[in-house]
Every structure is written in structure tokens, then in C-alpha cells.
Design an enzyme around this catalytic site. Structure first.
Site, PDB file in Angstrom:
ATOM      1  N   CYS A 257       0.835  -1.251   0.058  1.00  0.00           N
ATOM      2  CA  CYS A 257       0.067   0.110  -0.021  1.00  0.00           C
ATOM      3  C   CYS A 257       0.796   1.414   0.168  1.00  0.00           C
ATOM      4  O   CYS A 257       0.675   2.038  -0.996  1.00  0.00           O
ATOM      5  CB  CYS A 257      -0.768   0.211   1.137  1.00  0.00           C
ATOM      6  SG  CYS A 257      -2.131  -1.332   1.176  1.00  0.00           S
TER       7      CYS A 257
HETATM    8  N1  NAD Z   1      -2.580  -6.175   1.946  1.00  0.00           N
HETATM    9  C1  NAD Z   1      -3.162  -4.882   2.498  1.00  0.00           C
HETATM   10  O1  NAD Z   1      -2.803  -4.803   3.648  1.00  0.00           O
HETATM   11  C2  NAD Z   1      -4.208  -4.174   1.714  1.00  0.00           C
HETATM   12  C3  NAD Z   1      -4.888  -3.288   2.682  1.00  0.00           C
HETATM   13  C4  NAD Z   1      -5.862  -2.495   1.832  1.00  0.00           C
HETATM   14  C5  NAD Z   1      -6.015  -2.642   0.569  1.00  0.00           C
HETATM   15  N2  NAD Z   1      -5.040  -3.365  -0.157  1.00  0.00           N
HETATM   16  C6  NAD Z   1      -5.479  -3.515  -1.608  1.00  0.00           C
HETATM   17  O2  NAD Z   1      -6.298  -4.519  -2.020  1.00  0.00           O
HETATM   18  C7  NAD Z   1      -6.048  -5.140  -3.073  1.00  0.00           C
HETATM   19  C8  NAD Z   1      -5.647  -6.552  -3.023  1.00  0.00           C
HETATM   20  O3  NAD Z   1      -4.322  -6.769  -2.350  1.00  0.00           O
HETATM   21  P1  NAD Z   1      -3.827  -7.972  -1.455  1.00  0.00           P
HETATM   22  O4  NAD Z   1      -2.949  -7.706  -0.343  1.00  0.00           O
HETATM   23  O5  NAD Z   1      -5.233  -8.788  -1.038  1.00  0.00           O
HETATM   24  O6  NAD Z   1      -3.069  -8.655  -2.699  1.00  0.00           O
HETATM   25  P2  NAD Z   1      -2.470 -10.314  -2.755  1.00  0.00           P
HETATM   26  O7  NAD Z   1      -1.449 -10.174  -3.261  1.00  0.00           O
HETATM   27  O8  NAD Z   1      -2.470 -10.554  -1.301  1.00  0.00           O
HETATM   28  O9  NAD Z   1      -3.718 -11.062  -3.242  1.00  0.00           O
HETATM   29  C9  NAD Z   1      -4.262 -10.887  -4.524  1.00  0.00           C
HETATM   30  C10 NAD Z   1      -4.851 -12.202  -4.959  1.00  0.00           C
HETATM   31  O10 NAD Z   1      -5.551 -11.948  -6.335  1.00  0.00           O
HETATM   32  C11 NAD Z   1      -5.337 -13.131  -7.101  1.00  0.00           C
HETATM   33  N3  NAD Z   1      -5.535 -12.754  -8.574  1.00  0.00           N
HETATM   34  C12 NAD Z   1      -4.960 -12.103  -9.086  1.00  0.00           C
HETATM   35  N4  NAD Z   1      -5.583 -11.452 -10.200  1.00  0.00           N
HETATM   36  C13 NAD Z   1      -6.707 -12.301 -10.417  1.00  0.00           C
HETATM   37  C14 NAD Z   1      -7.764 -12.379 -11.241  1.00  0.00           C
HETATM   38  N5  NAD Z   1      -7.868 -11.826 -12.396  1.00  0.00           N
HETATM   39  N6  NAD Z   1      -8.748 -13.470 -10.643  1.00  0.00           N
HETATM   40  C15 NAD Z   1      -8.470 -14.099  -9.393  1.00  0.00           C
HETATM   41  N7  NAD Z   1      -7.462 -13.800  -8.599  1.00  0.00           N
HETATM   42  C16 NAD Z   1      -6.526 -12.874  -8.933  1.00  0.00           C
HETATM   43  C17 NAD Z   1      -3.646 -13.447  -6.841  1.00  0.00           C
HETATM   44  O11 NAD Z   1      -3.326 -14.823  -7.181  1.00  0.00           O
HETATM   45  C18 NAD Z   1      -3.600 -13.144  -5.383  1.00  0.00           C
HETATM   46  O12 NAD Z   1      -3.990 -14.358  -4.472  1.00  0.00           O
HETATM   47  C19 NAD Z   1      -4.913  -4.126  -3.663  1.00  0.00           C
HETATM   48  O13 NAD Z   1      -5.488  -3.084  -4.572  1.00  0.00           O
HETATM   49  C20 NAD Z   1      -4.244  -3.567  -2.584  1.00  0.00           C
HETATM   50  O14 NAD Z   1      -3.702  -2.285  -2.811  1.00  0.00           O
HETATM   51  C21 NAD Z   1      -4.396  -4.298   0.375  1.00  0.00           C
END
Ligand code: NAD
Length: 401
Positions: A257
């Protein structure tokens, strides 16, 4: 209700387990290893207990899948896929695009589509909706909403239930249905007047952190040059009961983030004709911290690190998590190696990283602490090398940033 969650990472799995307490959840992910682990009830995310996944599976309320057709019949689809930067540090919506495609190709009726992924203002209205419409053969009247995720992995005091959640729909029906969905498992919902406000607020929250961390990192450099203890200065400033918020100096920022989201804001600002110089500069200051630290370590060690054994202690981007995404340890290792050091790393929480495994916490000439996990004692870190440089402020007796 039947809910599909696209992406089963930090955000998607967290929301899936909470939603599965009240709804039937299909967790869709492209990664078959993660999906098969999840279907055995094994969590790959800190903060999501395997027991909760097992309970949801046992109750018939959760299933992970790599098959897009399993999302058919969902009343709500939540998008929780990565939104990284491309090589030019510009927003990369490739994953959002592929999520839109799977949604468009598999829904068999109108649904409420909620985006939880972080992106710039206008993403829901000008990118997600048109992209789903572009890929849809059948023209359903879907509803669209945003509810940016605020999960802080590893944190115990704030979770899905008690963290205030922003939301807004493109229509009043989308807004009302989004409120109804989240109110089944969130105590504090905050409605805003448009999806763009929610999207901008999410970006600003992390930009605020990026900028303040950069500011305090600059103060650390100024303080060292002036011979003043930066942490004592911050403690002193922190006694002011209003108008001040304390941030700590560090080797830089990491995770999905803080290093990423401000660039989404800067990019959309520049497209609108506003130079986001302040945001860009904060990013540079934080990205330059590893070089500054390597320079300090070199100076303290006779002006050369050539052939010296340097151990990085803690490569996760923050304490007590195994997440190494965008970790400043990586830039620090590069900076130390550029100065000729032979670098290894120790991190029992991470274990394996970039094809190598965690080294012993001993035997180095120099140790540099990037992240201090609770399971690693300050005493053991101090014993790991004759010279220890601490960027965390948690290893008393070490040379401090
Ligand atoms: N991790 C955090 O603390 C956090 C907090 C707030 C917001 N976010 C936001 O949330 C979003 C997701 O982040 P995250 O940390 O969960 O990511 P992550 O990398 O932990 O998980 C994402 C998952 O999505 C999967 N993926 C990718 N493309 C895909 C598709 N087309 N169909 C299905 N699955 C797919 C990947 O295989 C992965 O398992 C991002 O935009 C991030 O900025 C993250």
C-alpha cells in the site's frame, strides 16, 4: 446470499471469512496452489486463522476455486486483486482487467459488483464498469459500488468488524445494497457521496503515511548531521497534546500500500494538470533511505565495506508478518552490495525469500536491523555482530539511525 470474492490474498481472504459467517462465499483465485490449500482449510494469510476457514468449509459456506463458472449465480461479487505499479511506476490495472473479464464471462444475471482493490478516483465509473460491459456477451444491468479495504495485516485491535468502512455506489440502489451487505459483518459504515470520494480517501490515507514517514526520515538525517537523537526529539515533540502525530524513522516503506498508493494519486493528479511534487518527493526520500543507511554503515566501518560480511536482520516490510512485498531490505541489500559487502539475511518469520533461506543470527562483521520481529530478541541481535546498526529503535545498545 451467494457472494463471489475475486482474489484470495490478504484482502480477499479476509473479507471471504467474515462474509462466510452470514453468506455462501465462493473464493475465486487464479493461483491453484493457494486454492487447493484453502480447500484443505489452510490459511496463507496472517490474521486469517485456518480454523475460521475450516469452520466456513464445514458449515458449507466457503469454497475456493480456480473455475470462473463457479461464480455464476452470485448476487454480489467483490473484487480484491492486486493493483501494483508498472515498471514506469504508473498504475497497472492488468489484474483488475482480468477480474472484470472473469466476472463478465461468468455471471448469469444482474449482480452488485463491489471493488475493494485500491485505485485512483474514477476507476469504478470509468474503468471497471465499462470493462465489464465490454467483456459481457449478455447485457445485464449490474450495480457497481466501491468499498476500499483498510485491513492492516497482523493487527489485532482493528479488524473487519470494528474498522470504519467507507462505501458508495454509482447509483442509490448500489449504495443501499452495499450498506446492507457490509452491515451483516461490519459495525461502522461510513457512506460518502460518490465512489470517487471513497477512492480518493483511501489513496490519501496512505499518502499521508508516506509523506509523514518521509518527513521523519529526513529529520533522522538532519538530526544525525547535527548530533541530535532523533527519537528523543520525536518523543519530546510527541508530548504536545494537539496538532502533532508521531511517526518513526525507518529504512523506508514497504508492503502493497504505502509505497504504491501515493503514485496512483500522483498519476491521476498529473493527468488532471496538477504536479504532485510533494507526493513524488516523499516517495524519493523513502526510496533513498537504504542508500543513506548503507553510507552511514560504510563510514562507521573504516570507509569501506569491500568483502565485509553484512547480515540484514528482518527482511519482512514490518514486524511479525512474513510479507516482503516492496520491503526496503531489498534496496538496502543492493546498496550494500554496490559498496562491495557480502550480504546475507536473517528472518525466521519469512524463512525463505528470493531463492535463499534465512541465515544464522550470528557470525557477521556487521548487522543492520531493518525489521525487528517479536520472536527475535534484541540481545541475540546485539550478539550477532560486533557492529550493529538499528533502523527500528528497538535494539538498545546498537548504533541508531
Ligand atoms: N494487503 C493489504 O494490507 C491491503 C490493505 C488495503 C487494501 N489493499 C488493496 O487490496 C488489493 C488486493 O491486495 P492484496 O494485499 O489482497 O493482494 P494479494 O497479492 O495478497 O492477493 C491478491 C490475490 O489475487 C489473485 N489474483 C490476481 N489476479 C486475479 C484474477 N484476475 N482473478 C482472481 N484472482 C486474481 C492473486 O493470485 C492473489 O492471490 C490491492 O488493490 C491492494 O492495494 C491491500
Amino acid at each position: 446470499m451467494k457472494i463471489a470474492v475475486i482474489g484470495q490474498g490478504y484482502v480477499g481472504l479476509t473479507i471471504s471469512t467474515f462474509a462466510a459467517r452470514h453468506h455462501q462465499v465462493v473464493g475465486f483465485d487464479l493461483n491453484s496452489v493457494i486454492v487447493s490449500q484453502l480447500n484443505k482449510g489452510v490459511s496463507h494469510i496472517e490474521g486469517v486463522a485456518s480454523a475460521d476457514i475450516k469452520q466456513a468449509i464445514f458449515g458449507g459456506n466457503y469454497k475456493a476455486t480456480t473455475d470462473g463458472y463457479e461464480i455464476a449465480g452470485s448476487e454480489i461479487v467483490v473484487i480484491a486483486v492486486p493493483t501494483p505499479l508498472d515498471e514506469g511506476r504508473k498504475p497497472d490495472l492488468t489484474f483488475i482487467d482480468s477480474a472484470c473479464k472473469v466476472i463478465a464471462e461468468n455471471l448469469v444475471g444482474p449482480a452488485l459488483i463491489i471493488n475493494e482493490s485500491t485505485s485512483y478516483p474514477g476507476t469504478l465509473r470509468d474503468y471497471i464498469k465499462p470493462t465489464i460491459e465490454k467483456y459481457s456477451k449478455q447485457k445485464f444491468q449490474h450495480q457497481y459500488a466501491i468499498s476500499p479495504e483498510r485491513v492492516d495485516p497482523g493487527r489485532e485491535d482493528f479488524n473487519q468488524k470494528n474498522t470504519p468502512r467507507l462505501y458508495a455506489g454509482l447509483t442509490s440502489e448500489a449504495t443501499a445494497r452495499t450498506r446492507e451487505f457490509y452491515s451483516s459483518f461490519c459495525d461502522n459504515l461510513v457512506e460518502v457521496s460518490s465512489p470517487e470520494v471513497a477512492e480518493a480517501a483511501k489513496l490519501f490515507e496512505n499518502t499521508f503515511r508516506q509523506v509523514n514517514i518521509a518527513l521523519v526520515n529526513e529529520l533522522a538525517q538532519i538530526s544525525h548531521a547535527l548530533g541530535i537523537d532523533v527519537r528523543e526529539t520525536l518523543d519530546a515533540a510527541g508530548t504536545k497534546p494537539y496538532g502533532f502525530m508521531k511517526f518513526a524513522p525507518s529504512a523506508g516503506v514497504g508492503g502493497h500500500c504505502i509505497p504504491v498508493d501515493p503514485s496512483y494519486l500522483a498519476d491521476v493528479a498529473e493527468k488532471a494538470g496538477i504536479e504532485a511534487t510533494f507526493i513524488r518527493r516523499a516517495n524519493e526520500v523513502n526510496l533513498d533511505m537504504p542508500k543513506y543507511i548503507a553510507g552511514r554503515v560504510e563510514k562507521d566501518n573504516g570507509g569501506s565495506l569491500k568483502g565485509k560480511k553484512v547480515l540484514i536482520v528482518g527482511v519482512a516490510y514490518k514486524p511479525n508478518v512474513a510479507d516482503t512485498r516492496e520491503t526496503p531490505a531489498e534496496l538496502l541489500i543492493d546498496a550494500l552490495m554496490d559498496l562491495g559487502a557480502v550480504v546475507t539475511w536473517n528472518d525466521p518469520v519469512v524463512g525463505a525469500w528470493h531463492g535463499s533461506v534465512s541465515s544464522q543470527l550470528s557470525g557477521a562483521e556487521i548487522a543492520v536491523v531493518v525489521t525487528k520481529h517479536d520472536v527475535v530478541s534484541a540481545e541475540d541481535i546485539l550478539k550477532s555482530a560486533p557492529y550493529v546498526f538499528d533502523t527500528t529503535g528497538k535494539v538498545k545498545g546498537a548504533v541508531q539511525l
